[in-house]
Scaffold this motif. Structure first.
Motif, mmCIF file in Angstrom:
data_model
loop_
_atom_site.group_PDB
_atom_site.id
_atom_site.type_symbol
_atom_site.label_atom_id
_atom_site.label_comp_id
_atom_site.label_asym_id
_atom_site.label_seq_id
_atom_site.Cartn_x
_atom_site.Cartn_y
_atom_site.Cartn_z
ATOM 1 N N PHE A 196 5.999 4.593 16.179
ATOM 2 C CA PHE A 196 5.399 5.762 15.538
ATOM 3 C C PHE A 196 5.480 5.632 14.011
ATOM 4 C CE2 PHE A 196 6.267 9.849 13.480
ATOM 5 C CZ PHE A 196 5.074 10.513 13.731
ATOM 6 N N TYR A 197 6.673 5.306 13.487
ATOM 7 C CA TYR A 197 6.855 5.154 12.045
ATOM 8 C C TYR A 197 5.893 4.112 11.478
ATOM 9 C CZ TYR A 197 11.443 7.498 12.601
ATOM 10 O OH TYR A 197 12.449 8.385 12.885
ATOM 11 N N LEU A 198 5.769 2.989 12.171
ATOM 12 C CA LEU A 198 4.894 1.923 11.696
ATOM 13 C C LEU A 198 3.428 2.336 11.729
ATOM 14 C CD1 LEU A 198 6.696 -1.145 13.292
ATOM 15 C CD2 LEU A 198 6.788 -0.365 10.914
ATOM 16 N N ALA B 79 2.872 -3.139 8.331
ATOM 17 C CA ALA B 79 4.296 -2.840 8.212
ATOM 18 C C ALA B 79 5.089 -3.515 9.330
ATOM 19 C CB ALA B 79 4.514 -1.336 8.242
ATOM 20 N N ILE B 80 6.324 -3.829 9.018
ATOM 21 C CA ILE B 80 7.264 -4.444 9.959
ATOM 22 C C ILE B 80 8.430 -3.481 10.131
ATOM 23 C CG2 ILE B 80 8.877 -6.353 10.306
ATOM 24 C CD1 ILE B 80 7.013 -8.024 8.514
ATOM 25 N N GLY B 81 8.930 -3.343 11.353
ATOM 26 C CA GLY B 81 10.048 -2.457 11.617
ATOM 27 C C GLY B 81 11.305 -3.209 12.005
ATOM 28 N N LYS C 104 -1.252 5.670 6.678
ATOM 29 C CA LYS C 104 -1.177 6.555 5.512
ATOM 30 C C LYS C 104 -0.709 5.886 4.217
ATOM 31 C CE LYS C 104 -2.260 10.251 7.865
ATOM 32 N NZ LYS C 104 -3.541 10.904 7.678
ATOM 33 N N GLU C 105 0.081 4.847 4.302
ATOM 34 C CA GLU C 105 0.714 4.288 3.108
ATOM 35 C C GLU C 105 0.245 2.881 2.739
ATOM 36 O OE1 GLU C 105 2.701 6.068 1.166
ATOM 37 O OE2 GLU C 105 2.595 7.771 2.532
ATOM 38 N N ARG C 106 -0.264 2.151 3.669
ATOM 39 C CA ARG C 106 -0.629 0.748 3.416
ATOM 40 C C ARG C 106 -1.829 0.652 2.490
ATOM 41 N NH1 ARG C 106 -2.133 -3.477 8.114
ATOM 42 N NH2 ARG C 106 -4.089 -2.371 7.994
ATOM 43 N N GLY C 107 -1.703 -0.189 1.472
ATOM 44 C CA GLY C 107 -2.790 -0.422 0.540
ATOM 45 C C GLY C 107 -3.769 -1.431 1.105
ATOM 46 N N PRO C 108 -4.933 -1.553 0.499
ATOM 47 C CA PRO C 108 -5.962 -2.459 1.026
ATOM 48 C C PRO C 108 -5.525 -3.924 1.057
ATOM 49 C CG PRO C 108 -6.686 -1.418 -1.034
ATOM 50 C CD PRO C 108 -5.371 -0.826 -0.680
#
Length: 99
Positions: A20-22, A37-39, A28-32
């Protein structure tokens, strides 16, 4: 990157929460130009078979590792790591002001 520090043993629901966090980070947070993201789930104990089945259907990259508490900071790290107060101040400076 998302880190989740657990006080106790790994539970399969931890993988669902990290997934869920990833998803939120990627949406919402990842730029182009950012990679997905890695957890990392850090826990006091883990059962490798339980971890394998908990992560089996997850599409986001998630790792699970155990940590061990040390009664004292090893000599080679003394003076090289920030104090708890320095970490708290850095965190406060990095977070947006509370409303």
């Amino acid at each position: 990157m998302a880190f989740d520090l657990k006080i106790g043993s790994f539970e399969p629901e931890h993988a669902g929460k990290m997934d869920f966090y990833l998803n939120v980070l990627n949406e919402k947070e990842r730029g182009p130009d950012d990679q997905p993201a890695i957890g990392i789930i850090l826990c006091a104990e883990k059962d490798d078979v339980e971890v394998e089945f908990a992560l089996k259907t997850k599409t986001n990259p998630i790792g699970v590792a155990e940590y061990q508490l040390q009664p004292r900071l090893p000599a080679e790290f003394r003076g090289r790591l920030p104090t708890a107060k320095q970490l708290a101040n850095a965190l406060r400076a990095a977070l947006p002001p509370r409303r």
